[in-house]
Write a protein that holds these residues in place. Structure first.
Motif, mmCIF file in Angstrom:
data_model
loop_
_atom_site.group_PDB
_atom_site.id
_atom_site.type_symbol
_atom_site.label_atom_id
_atom_site.label_comp_id
_atom_site.label_asym_id
_atom_site.label_seq_id
_atom_site.Cartn_x
_atom_site.Cartn_y
_atom_site.Cartn_z
ATOM 1 N N ALA A 31 77.109 55.561 47.836
ATOM 2 C CA ALA A 31 75.905 54.787 48.162
ATOM 3 C C ALA A 31 74.674 55.679 48.252
ATOM 4 N N PRO A 32 73.535 55.182 47.800
ATOM 5 C CA PRO A 32 72.292 55.929 48.009
ATOM 6 C C PRO A 32 72.016 56.008 49.527
ATOM 7 N N PRO A 33 71.801 57.201 50.055
ATOM 8 C CA PRO A 33 71.617 57.342 51.507
ATOM 9 C C PRO A 33 70.512 56.459 52.082
ATOM 10 N N ALA A 34 69.395 56.352 51.399
ATOM 11 C CA ALA A 34 68.290 55.537 51.915
ATOM 12 C C ALA A 34 68.669 54.065 51.984
ATOM 13 N N LEU A 65 89.909 43.940 51.102
ATOM 14 C CA LEU A 65 89.026 45.069 51.351
ATOM 15 C C LEU A 65 89.862 46.183 51.949
ATOM 16 N N VAL A 66 90.183 47.177 51.139
ATOM 17 C CA VAL A 66 91.029 48.272 51.587
ATOM 18 C C VAL A 66 90.175 49.500 51.860
ATOM 19 N N ARG A 67 90.676 50.377 52.714
ATOM 20 C CA ARG A 67 89.912 51.545 53.148
ATOM 21 C C ARG A 67 89.457 52.409 51.972
ATOM 22 N N LYS A 68 90.325 52.619 51.015
ATOM 23 C CA LYS A 68 89.976 53.424 49.840
ATOM 24 C C LYS A 68 88.726 52.868 49.163
ATOM 25 N N THR A 69 88.629 51.554 49.077
ATOM 26 C CA THR A 69 87.506 50.905 48.413
ATOM 27 C C THR A 69 86.217 51.096 49.199
ATOM 28 N N TRP A 70 86.265 50.834 50.515
ATOM 29 C CA TRP A 70 85.018 50.941 51.273
ATOM 30 C C TRP A 70 84.574 52.389 51.440
ATOM 31 N N MET A 71 85.525 53.323 51.515
ATOM 32 C CA MET A 71 85.123 54.734 51.624
ATOM 33 C C MET A 71 84.469 55.212 50.323
ATOM 34 N N ALA A 72 84.980 54.764 49.190
ATOM 35 C CA ALA A 72 84.369 55.125 47.905
ATOM 36 C C ALA A 72 82.973 54.532 47.784
ATOM 37 N N THR A 73 82.822 53.300 48.220
ATOM 38 C CA THR A 73 81.513 52.648 48.176
ATOM 39 C C THR A 73 80.509 53.396 49.042
ATOM 40 N N LEU A 74 80.923 53.773 50.249
ATOM 41 C CA LEU A 74 80.036 54.517 51.156
ATOM 42 C C LEU A 74 79.704 55.898 50.612
ATOM 43 N N ALA A 75 80.685 56.560 50.003
ATOM 44 C CA ALA A 75 80.477 57.914 49.480
ATOM 45 C C ALA A 75 79.458 57.937 48.349
#
Length: 149
Positions: free
Chosen positions: A21-24, A9-19
């Protein structure tokens, strides 16, 4: 890169997932923000999206996309940043908080509770779109006619 048990789990991956993601949905998975100090208030701006013909051709400017960015520092000192699609300031703050927490000993817990469900749902949505698009695919072929011999 997707989040699987085999892949780190690398930062690039989790930041892309969060970016993406549906806000709700992010609010449902991560309802309570940890104690933090806002380093950069959420700001709305635009970025130029570039594309390539066929994925390998010359780059061209496709158009602009609205993004919101924010930065936070946890009480323990970790700094989190986020750039999210759209104009949702709360989404940017929440994503920045998750980014900061992913740099702590809570990373494994957050990966299971927040990031993996988001990635699983995103993969399912991509598969649904791909299946729908595949249903409209037309295969062209040429039949050999007698006079072509």
């Amino acid at each position: 890169m997707t989040m699987t048990d085999a892949a780190p789990l690398v930062r690039k991956t989790w930041m892309a997932t969060l970016a993406k993601a549906p806000p709700a949905r992010l609010v449902l998975l991560f309802p309570d923000l940890p104690p933090h100090h806002v380093l950069r208030q959420p700001e709305i701006g635009a970025v130029m999206v570039r594309g390539r013909v066929g994925g390998t051709g010359a780059a061209f400017n496709l158009g602009e996309m609205t993004v919101t960015r924010a930065s936070v520092r946890l009480e323990t000192g970790e700094v989190g940043h986020a750039w999210v699609q759209g104009r949702d300031k709360a989404h940017a703050l929440r994503a920045a908080a998750v980014d900061a927490l992913m740099q702590t000993d809570r990373a494994a817990e957050l990966a299971e509770q927040v990031l993996r469900p988001l990635e699983t749902e995103a993969q399912a949505a991509r598969a649904t779109r791909a299946a729908k698009a595949a249903g409209t695919k037309v295969d062209f072929f040429t039949m050999v006619r007698g006079e072509d011999k």
